[in-house]
Scaffold this active site. Structure first.
Site, mmCIF file in Angstrom:
data_model
loop_
_atom_site.group_PDB
_atom_site.id
_atom_site.type_symbol
_atom_site.label_atom_id
_atom_site.label_comp_id
_atom_site.label_asym_id
_atom_site.label_seq_id
_atom_site.Cartn_x
_atom_site.Cartn_y
_atom_site.Cartn_z
ATOM 1 N N HIS A 1 0.974 -1.243 0.086
ATOM 2 C CA HIS A 1 0.147 -0.057 -0.042
ATOM 3 C C HIS A 1 0.864 1.193 -0.003
ATOM 4 O O HIS A 1 1.986 1.222 0.436
ATOM 5 C CB HIS A 1 -1.132 -0.063 1.138
ATOM 6 C CG HIS A 1 -0.652 0.038 2.600
ATOM 7 N ND1 HIS A 1 -1.534 -0.014 3.561
ATOM 8 C CD2 HIS A 1 0.607 -0.025 3.094
ATOM 9 C CE1 HIS A 1 -0.732 0.049 4.802
ATOM 10 N NE2 HIS A 1 0.363 0.126 4.426
ATOM 11 N N GLU A 2 0.143 2.454 -0.448
ATOM 12 C CA GLU A 2 0.770 3.699 -0.733
ATOM 13 C C GLU A 2 1.982 3.682 -1.833
ATOM 14 O O GLU A 2 3.085 4.265 -1.369
ATOM 15 C CB GLU A 2 1.378 4.330 0.609
ATOM 16 C CG GLU A 2 0.551 4.273 2.003
ATOM 17 C CD GLU A 2 -0.886 4.452 1.800
ATOM 18 O OE1 GLU A 2 -1.289 4.960 0.843
ATOM 19 O OE2 GLU A 2 -1.949 4.203 2.808
#
Lengths: 601, 601
Positions: free
Chosen positions: B438-439
């Site tokens: 994620h990110e």
């Protein structure tokens, strides 16, 4: 249809790389033909696809429970065991004298690979049963064989390996389960065993533990351990199954491998548990290692298998998921490409494939050595045995460590979706994580390789392996496309000799602790070179096939094979440079450091 | 008491390594004192220990459910949010003008580390809220700030980042959520967002999405993306909260990070969803990257934190679990030793510690740069910004990749027990696996580092970093114990220049695809060198402290610190040799290979 293995690759290994068909020239295997081998694999794929894969997730979501002292497993297990018994899958490798079919291990390994790839937890039940039954046939009396082996091979009774105790995991010499002499080779058993896979369940009528215990007053340590058959239920005088006082105290809730219970068993709580000695008194550990060595190779095989299932899921996703554009064509008005077009995704897929197929190659190689041991004699047989012994820790540890990374890489191919239960890859990561732990942790394998296998019989196993490498390097020379890889393997072999020489010099100075301090890293270093050797063997087979003008579809397979080989040589093998720097480093900080320095409170 | 972080190490980093107290000389931070910083950390540890750690496993076992369109989360979440609001934890870094306390990021990072180590899922709720509120204060109108920020900082309203769409994950330029001009900066929103962490839950009164969308007829690609505030409930004319037509379509069942829901949201199904533009039209991606860059560093921080919790669990187990004997004393009649006495276990623990403390050092360094940006000007400020930009992908990706390996290594220290739910390490492995995804996946971070950060402004960021390395290498010279490490870093720096030079030459030839093909591996290579640099900085601080004759207990900490440093230099840094071989290799097989070669059916 969901794919979890490449049957094309299995055929490639069996036929083109290892020529398993040649085994049928030996009397022991002569009732088989190469065509029959193919049919066995095809049947295994059908069974795995129809019976095992469909309950992969369901077995994970509904793990075993312990109710009123009885472990209840997924109802599919009963069906598997019956089917595996009926189909002769448990018995397939056994001698005809024991109701088996004498199928070579190289073929059975391919079958095990297919089963473990479809559903590792499901595959464990019959595999454990076959291993335990084999141990009974090897060392048990006629009576024990007749009593236990037929119902086990029929899938009616489960077999287990019962070694670990709560206070003795990696240190088997410290087991305390005790056997008290009774009469006629019968002993009373008292003790506790833990982490026993398939140690109890309701998918079978009985469970047969191949158990390590000390006979009362036996010598301390490994030299006082004996091997027993300890059934959950024993036959009374009228041949009825009655309780043998083996209690399931608890089962573990695990990260993965959830379809198979790991049980803690208590023997003799009512002083009514009996076991029967197998083989010689106090030779139990050596006897058990027959099963353990096979189990270790099966762990490596299952690691390749689970990683294979993850790879095929990732491959399918990568072929179909559009996302982003080539770095040279950023225009947002153009269509997105499937992510398999991105170099980094191809790199991740090649990593997975190179680990799976390289690892599977090594395991097939080990299986071939085992099959050749059976049909050879004298120096030749001894040579195969040495090579098999040397490579067993690598075949166990390399796939379990790198396979875990491969499964994680499969998740990465999926991005966020890989982290979710909507796709099977998160389960594969959980399932595969056990492999570096059970049947001897990676640390134990490193000690086995460096501290035992490389030094046994004056290092003859290592010398034989170097000859095998030379042979392969020579065989690659006619293929210009393979020369750089062959040279890289020759250089790696040189580095291996240098590093091993430096370590053995330390051992020669009696500094055994320094010699073994980084055995785990030596195992990785050694493993990278061994897998490269296997890849070069596969590369030679692929180049030979390409030289014979195959069909376009076949050409695609061989070219893909060569890319996977080159990937391993160009991305993975170079890791030996970093590892050799470490292994040749004179400092020994992990030995020197007082453990108290890790505590800062 | 359960330990999940080393507070001694946090104090070491804040005070002895980075001298965060010096920040209080600047007017912006002058209401604080170093003593207050210590108290903040202590309070955070108390809160984490009393409130968050106790529900770590329970939140995992009872993940969020979607019932009648409402996501229901563990009841502890409501308590956390209230407590975090009341205690000023969400607001702590905000300017006083917005109700905050202007605490430096380096201190807030230490606090975030403590919270994430105690319970990552729990920590995510307030962290996301703080990041979203900060974005509103940076780019929102006075009206929007007054409407949204106070209830968010009070923990009554949740904040989120809403970027990802089902068809647009890593490729943000392909988002299709659309904003239709309404009136007064208000837009009608239509679209679907997915994987929105804390995207809906019943622990708060409202959820405020910081959402990327395209204004109707905006330019295609990244240049047509704007940023909006889209609340779950909006205020009507009477300032009552009413539905804003944001529907939770589903939530994901995840491998880990289970205490925080990942929601799929549908906006405007009834044509009644409104959003408010933040900042400039079509500049949304740039605005969002303020929050994204902080979020990326928080991902690295959380990776170190989860790995820290796993390490402390493994350390405690290793100190107390007897198993086996030294390799030089095999007598089974002697007592077993705690496994921490084995070199291989020490190696695994040192690996974990070196990743955690090296990674945390890098993140603290980034936080210091951010704090200094705030209080400096001109060339100096620009320099800090360049360094922060350059190091952000490393601070995100290195801990998330190596932290995953560290958590796996913690499981290995436990053996079979580590695979079971009886100990928390299996959860840590599951929780930490999200961080490399994620990110921005690791692949995205590699492209960012090599394709953007290293080449921006004529490579000035890289030149500044090399100067930082030189500075540290010089500072290490007075300490004879550090000279070999300093030399190793100097050699590594040389290799970095060689490898980067070779890659930039390829870029200069316009072969952008070849330049970026192995960006992920370059990131690892670069990361190993950057973390070594951080370790040398910590080594210097430890040597200085040792020179001042500390207490025995303190001496133990510093000696442990130096062992961890030497471990990283002697076991991890050498990996750059293998990586450099790969990165300097002229072949580009991942570019050349037709993806069809991976398909063999």
């Amino acid at each position: 249809m969901t794919r979890f293995v490449s049957t094309r690759n299995i055929r490639f290994l069996i036929t083109e790389v290892f020529d398993a068909g040649a085994l049928t020239a030996h009397p022991y295997y002569d009732r088989h033909t190469p065509k029959m081998f193919d049919m066995v694999i095809d049947e295994a794929v059908t069974l795995a696809t129809q019976l095992m894969y469909p309950v992969l997730a369901d077995m994970d979501r509904h793990p075993p429970v312990l109710e009123n002292g009885q472990v209840k497993v997924h109802r599919a297990v009963k069906k598997f065991m019956a089917e595996f018994g009926k189909g002769g899958w448990i018995a397939s490798g056994f001698p005809e004298a024991h109701g088996g079919e004498q199928i070579p291990l190289v073929i059975r390994s391919a079958v095990s690979f297919v089963f473990a790839a479809s559903n590792y937890s499901a595959a464990a039940y019959p595999e454990l049963t076959a291993g335990a039954a084999e141990l009974i046939t090897s060392f048990g009396s006629r009576h024990l064989i007749d009593t236990y082996v037929p119902p086990m091979l029929a899938g009616r009774w489960q077999g287990t390996m019962a070694l670990t105790e709560p206070q003795a995991g990696s240190s088997l010499s410290d087991i305390t389960t005790t056997a008290f002499q009774d009469a006629g080779g019968r002993f009373k058993i008292k003790g506790v065993k833990t982490f026993i896979s398939a140690g109890d369940h309701d998918g079978v009528e009985n469970v047969v533990h191949l158990m390590l215990a000390r006979i009362e007053n036996a010598p301390p340590g490994a030299k006082g351990i004996s091997l027993f058959v300890v059934p959950k239920k024993r036959l009374d005088d009228k041949r009825n199954l009655v309780s043998n006082d083996v209690t399931t105290a608890s089962i573990y809730h695990k990260l993965g491998y959830r379809g198979t219970p790991a049980a803690e068993l208590s023997m003799g709580e009512k002083d009514n548990c009996f076991g029967w000695l197998i083989g010689e008194e106090n030779k139990g550990l050596a006897h058990m290692f027959q099963m353990m060595n096979e189990a270790r190779i099966l762990v490596g095989l299952a690691s390749c298998a689970i990683a294979s299932a993850a790879y095929h899921a990732a491959l399918e996703y990568a072929e179909n998921r559009p996302q982003g554009r080539p770095v040279t064509r950023k225009d947002p008005l153009t269509e997105q490409v499937p992510i398999i077009a991105h170099a980094d995704v191809k790199r991740m897929l090649l990593f997975q494939r190179s680990v799976i197929e390289g690892g599977l190659g090594l395991i097939m190689q080990c299986a071939m050595y085992a099959d050749l041991i059976r049909v050879s004699a004298g120096k030749e047989k001894e040579g195969y045995q040495l090579l098999l012994d040397l490579l067993t820790p690598v075949a166990k540890a390399f796939p379990s460590e790198y396979g875990f990374l491969a499964a994680s890489s499969a998740i990465q191919c999926f991005g966020g979706y890989g982290y979710c239960e909507d796709f099977p890859v998160e389960q594969y990561l959980r399932d595969i994580r056990i492999q570096a732990i059970h049947e001897g942790t990676t640390g134990i394998q490193g000690m086995d390789l460096l501290g035992r296998k490389l030094v046994m019989k004056n290092g003859r196993a290592g010398i034989l392996l170097l000859k095998e490498l030379d042979h392969t390097i020579q065989a690659a020379q006619p293929f210009s496309g393979l020369v750089p890889a062959a040279q890289a393997l020759a250089d790696a072999k040189q580095l291996l000799e240098t590093v091993a020489g430096a370590l053995l010099k330390i051992a020669g100075q009696g500094k055994i602790d320094a010699f073994l301090a980084d055995a785990t890293l030596f195992l990785e270093f050694f493993g990278l070179i061994v897998i490269s050797w296997q890849w070069l063997i596969q590369g030679i087979a692929a180049e030979k096939a390409l030289a014979a003008s195959p069909s376009r579809k076949e050409e695609r397979f061989y070219r893909g094979k060569l890319y996977a080989m080159h990937y391993f040589f160009r991305y993975e093998l170079p890791k030996i440079h970093g590892l050799s720097v470490r292994l040749m480093d004179g400092d020994h900080l992990t030995l020197d450091m007082d453990p108290a320095y890790l505590t800062d409170y």
